[in-house]
Design a protein around this motif. Structure first.
Motif, PDB file in Angstrom:
ATOM      1  N   CYS A   1      35.394  26.317 -40.664  1.00  0.00           N
ATOM      2  CA  CYS A   1      36.073  27.084 -39.612  1.00  0.00           C
ATOM      3  C   CYS A   1      36.930  28.229 -40.153  1.00  0.00           C
ATOM      4  N   VAL A   2      37.205  28.238 -41.461  1.00  0.00           N
ATOM      5  CA  VAL A   2      38.062  29.255 -42.063  1.00  0.00           C
ATOM      6  C   VAL A   2      37.366  29.831 -43.293  1.00  0.00           C
ATOM      7  N   ILE A   3      37.429  31.137 -43.430  1.00  0.00           N
ATOM      8  CA  ILE A   3      36.992  31.797 -44.663  1.00  0.00           C
ATOM      9  C   ILE A   3      38.261  32.190 -45.404  1.00  0.00           C
ATOM     10  N   HIS A   4      38.406  31.650 -46.612  1.00  0.00           N
ATOM     11  CA  HIS A   4      39.619  31.830 -47.413  1.00  0.00           C
ATOM     12  C   HIS A   4      39.276  32.691 -48.621  1.00  0.00           C
ATOM     13  N   GLU A   5      39.954  33.818 -48.734  1.00  0.00           N
ATOM     14  CA  GLU A   5      39.751  34.747 -49.854  1.00  0.00           C
ATOM     15  C   GLU A   5      40.909  34.630 -50.833  1.00  0.00           C
ATOM     16  N   ASN A   6      40.586  34.635 -52.128  1.00  0.00           N
ATOM     17  CA  ASN A   6      41.584  34.741 -53.193  1.00  0.00           C
ATOM     18  C   ASN A   6      41.218  35.939 -54.048  1.00  0.00           C
ATOM     19  N   TRP A   7      42.067  36.951 -54.015  1.00  0.00           N
ATOM     20  CA  TRP A   7      41.838  38.220 -54.702  1.00  0.00           C
ATOM     21  C   TRP A   7      42.689  38.304 -55.956  1.00  0.00           C
TER      22      TRP A   7
END
Length: 169
Positions: free
Chosen positions: A63-69
């Protein structure tokens, strides 16, 4: 025969509910941003110089797209949470970085692009501005991210233009 019908109804209802609840976020709208999920090396679109890397995962049962940049500039990192809001029927993103900045965006996928915009905001010059970020899913599997700043609907600057390429495994 009556004794078999009632338990059969309960079994079918239970199986149907279990199948539906296993994937609460699997509609076409809710998977529209899946093309951005992956481990990416990011370069500047115009000259190919290193911009950073991004690890983007689906979480919370998809349900969530989590980005780590992580920027190529030492010490700069950020994260975003992205989800499809079923009430507004729009994608939303909340970006927060280690410099204390944040950005809230909303929008939808059109064709091969996810286009998210911020609410308008005033700058010191007194003019109203808006951020627009467009992720374009390219035919070769790469993703272009173009962050434009607009005023009165016209692009006044480009904050970022990056090319996401899958990391070598």
């Amino acid at each position: 025969m009556k004794r078999i019908v009632f338990p059969l109804f309960i079994l079918i209802t239970t199986v149907t509910f279990a199948q539906k609840s296993d994937c609460n976020c699997c509609s076409a709208d809710q998977t529209a941003f899946d093309f951005w999920v992956g481990n990416w090396t990011v370069t500047h679109y115009n000259n190919g110089s290193p911009a950073g890397s991004s690890v983007i995962r689906k979480e919370e049962n998809g349900c969530v797209i989590h980005e780590n940049w992580t920027s190529a500039q030492a010490g700069y990192t950020g994260t975003s949470l992205n989800f499809f809001n079923t009430t507004t029927q729009q994608w939303e993103q909340l970006w927060v970085d280690n410099a204390g900045a944040h950005l809230k965006l909303k929008g939808n996928r059109i064709g091969n692009q996810m286009i998210l915009t911020s609410d308008e905001f005033a700058k010191k010059d007194g003019k109203m501005y808006q951020n627009r970020i467009t992720w374009t899913h390219l035919e070769d599997g790469k993703v272009r991210q173009l962050w434009e700043v607009l005023s009165e609907g016209e692009v006044v600057s480009v904050a970022f233009d990056g090319l996401y390429s899958p990391m070598e495994q």
